[in-house]
Design a protein around this motif. Structure first.
Motif, short mmCIF file in Angstrom:
data_model
loop_
_atom_site.label_atom_id
_atom_site.label_comp_id
_atom_site.label_asym_id
_atom_site.label_seq_id
_atom_site.Cartn_x
_atom_site.Cartn_y
_atom_site.Cartn_z
N ALA A 102 0.94 -1.35 -0.24
CA ALA A 102 0.07 0.14 0.51
C ALA A 102 1.25 1.26 -0.33
O ALA A 102 2.13 1.49 0.34
CB ALA A 102 -1.17 -0.30 1.03
N GLY A 103 0.18 2.36 -0.45
CA GLY A 103 1.54 3.51 -0.67
C GLY A 103 0.59 4.68 -1.14
O GLY A 103 -0.77 4.52 -1.79
N LEU A 104 1.13 5.72 -1.12
CA LEU A 104 0.83 6.86 -2.23
C LEU A 104 0.99 7.26 -3.57
O LEU A 104 2.36 7.36 -3.52
CB LEU A 104 1.10 8.35 -1.14
CG LEU A 104 -0.54 8.40 -0.59
CD1 LEU A 104 -0.56 7.25 0.90
CD2 LEU A 104 -0.37 9.57 0.14
N ALA A 123 5.49 2.68 -1.16
CA ALA A 123 5.30 1.23 -1.16
C ALA A 123 5.55 0.75 -0.02
O ALA A 123 6.76 1.13 0.39
CB ALA A 123 4.49 1.32 -1.99
N THR A 124 4.56 0.59 0.99
CA THR A 124 5.40 -0.85 2.06
C THR A 124 4.45 -1.92 1.79
O THR A 124 2.79 -2.12 1.37
CB THR A 124 5.11 0.68 3.66
OG1 THR A 124 5.35 -0.70 4.58
CG2 THR A 124 3.69 0.55 3.74
N LEU A 125 4.61 -2.76 2.61
CA LEU A 125 3.84 -3.98 3.08
C LEU A 125 2.96 -3.35 3.93
O LEU A 125 3.03 -3.21 4.90
CB LEU A 125 5.22 -5.00 3.45
CG LEU A 125 6.32 -5.74 2.41
CD1 LEU A 125 6.73 -6.23 3.04
CD2 LEU A 125 5.77 -6.21 1.42
N ILE A 126 2.00 -4.65 3.53
CA ILE A 126 0.87 -4.64 4.33
C ILE A 126 0.66 -5.46 4.99
O ILE A 126 1.18 -6.92 4.81
CB ILE A 126 -0.40 -5.11 3.51
CG1 ILE A 126 -0.65 -3.56 2.14
CG2 ILE A 126 -2.47 -4.49 4.21
CD1 ILE A 126 -2.06 -3.66 1.11
N PRO A 127 0.27 -5.58 6.17
CA PRO A 127 0.63 -6.74 7.53
C PRO A 127 -0.53 -7.83 7.09
O PRO A 127 -1.70 -7.47 6.82
CB PRO A 127 0.20 -6.18 8.82
CG PRO A 127 0.96 -4.62 9.06
CD PRO A 127 0.68 -4.12 7.35
N LEU A 278 0.13 0.96 8.84
CA LEU A 278 -0.52 -0.36 8.86
C LEU A 278 0.06 -1.20 10.72
O LEU A 278 -0.77 -1.60 11.29
CB LEU A 278 0.29 -0.23 7.92
CG LEU A 278 -0.27 0.12 6.78
CD1 LEU A 278 0.29 -0.31 5.35
CD2 LEU A 278 -1.46 0.80 6.12
N ALA A 279 0.63 -1.16 10.83
CA ALA A 279 1.52 -1.40 12.60
C ALA A 279 0.18 -1.38 13.78
O ALA A 279 -0.06 -2.28 14.49
CB ALA A 279 2.42 -1.44 12.21
N LEU A 280 0.01 0.06 13.37
CA LEU A 280 -0.75 -0.06 14.66
C LEU A 280 -2.26 0.23 14.16
O LEU A 280 -3.20 -0.42 15.00
CB LEU A 280 -1.10 2.14 14.80
CG LEU A 280 0.20 2.60 15.22
CD1 LEU A 280 -0.24 4.37 15.28
CD2 LEU A 280 0.03 2.35 16.51
N VAL A 281 -2.83 -0.27 12.97
CA VAL A 281 -4.11 -0.98 12.33
C VAL A 281 -4.21 -2.22 12.81
O VAL A 281 -4.71 -3.30 13.20
CB VAL A 281 -4.78 -0.44 11.08
CG1 VAL A 281 -5.64 -1.76 10.28
CG2 VAL A 281 -4.34 0.69 10.36
N ALA A 282 -3.12 -3.08 12.18
CA ALA A 282 -2.79 -4.88 13.06
C ALA A 282 -2.75 -4.68 13.95
O ALA A 282 -3.02 -5.23 15.08
CB ALA A 282 -1.18 -4.88 11.80
N SER A 283 -2.59 -3.90 15.15
CA SER A 283 -2.50 -3.84 16.18
C SER A 283 -4.22 -3.77 17.21
O SER A 283 -4.15 -4.02 18.43
CB SER A 283 -0.86 -3.24 16.90
OG SER A 283 -1.66 -2.29 17.34
N GLY A 284 -4.54 -3.11 16.43
CA GLY A 284 -5.91 -3.12 16.47
C GLY A 284 -5.51 -0.80 17.49
O GLY A 284 -6.70 -0.71 18.06
#
Length: 319
Positions: A102-104, A123-127, A278-284
């Motif tokens: 994902a990215g801009l 771009a970065t990897l999506i967890p 995205l790490a914060l999304v993954a951790s809730g």
């Protein structure tokens, strides 16, 4: 790479109905780029402003000269994508075919299409635990709020923050990131959104219809205007003597003269910021507030809702 793709087209500034869906040649990745099969793309207020040719104060002429006089030169809209790498240009060795990324896309736009060629560095990897719609929803507001509030204003424990426009992409992200950093957040939005904003971390909510931002009596360590209706002078009046005024949607004059306590201007597209969100999304710890509107054919409806001020959180189209 041979092949075709469906893509949205905006080649003249106009209403939501001016968005067309066409079949175009699939792009090839250049040096340093990856070709991504888009699975989800965010639809932002910036997309709607560009489609309509609405620019912040003072930017109308320079923006049209830079972007396009009668319509955007880059005719495929969209800046936020999530999908899978299907091919790599020369010089790319940090992603493999099939990686979820994902990215801009920056000023090149192009995310509202089945395929987009993007700089690998953007771009970065999506967890694994994060869906493509949530990844696309989180990045624009998340990276903007992260850059302005935490990197530049350096908001931290015990500080007070006012977010003007708390229910949009940048506003909801700002509330969450500021609260997570230990700040005490006051958010302005219409009353029906107050329960949501308190759930996201706002300690106090204010109905802007009865108390506009400029009339708020408190003083804050940081004021973030995510709407573009707060004057610089009013923002400075709302801050403590050492506080920061963050103009996320600033006019030309405010952008050109921003210095010291006034923060404005473009947000850098940094892979490490995308990864943080995205790490914060993954951790809730970060709710992207994703609303899937539909496919590419739903773009006019998404733009109509944005134009009407009915956008809460983040709109996403899936391909």
């Amino acid at each position: 790479m041979n092949g075709q793709m469906r893509a949205a087209i905006v080649d003249r500034y106009g209403p939501p109905e001016s968005i067309r869906i066409e079949t175009l040649p699939r792009p090839d990745p250049r040096h340093g780029e990856v070709l991504v099969r888009v699975e989800s793309a965010a639809v932002t207020s910036g997309d709607a402003r560009l489609r309509a040719g609405r620019f912040p104060r003072g930017f109308a002429l320079p923006a049209r000269l830079a972007i396009g006089v009668r319509g955007p030169r880059h005719t495929i809209p969209g800046v936020v994508f999530a999908g899978r790498v299907v091919s790599r240009g020369a010089g790319v060795d940090d992603f493999a075919i099939g990686d979820r990324v994902a990215g801009l896309t920056g000023a090149r736009l192009g995310a509202h299409a089945e395929y987009v060629a993007v700089r690998a560095s953007a771009a970065t990897l999506i967890p694994e635990s994060v869906s493509s719609p949530d990844a696309a929803a989180a990045l624009f507001g998340g990276s903007t709020a992260l850059s302005f509030l935490l990197h530049r204003a350096q908001i931290g424990e015990g500080q007070s923050v006012l977010v003007n426009g708390g229910s949009g992409s940048v506003g909801t992200a700002a509330i969450q990131l500021a609260a997570r950093a230990g700040a005490i957040v006051t958010a302005l939005s219409s009353a029906p959104n107050h329960e949501l904003l308190r759930r996201l971390g706002a300690a106090e909510t204010i109905d802007y219809r009865t108390t506009p931002a400029a009339s708020v009596p408190q003083r804050f360590d940081a004021v973030l205007d995510a709407v573009g209706n707060l004057r610089r002078a009013d923002g400075l009046r709302l801050t403590a003597p050492s506080g920061s005024v963050i103009l996320a949607v600033a006019g030309l004059w405010d952008t050109a003269t921003a210095r010291g306590r006034v923060i404005a201007g473009p947000v850098p597209e940094r892979r490490e910021d995308f990864a943080t969100i995205l790490a914060l999304v993954a951790s809730g710890d970060f709710d992207p507030l994703t609303e899937v509107i539909g496919g590419l054919d739903a773009l006019p409806e998404a733009h109509r809702r944005i134009d009407a001020g009915r956008k809460v959180g983040n709109f996403v189209v899936t391909l």
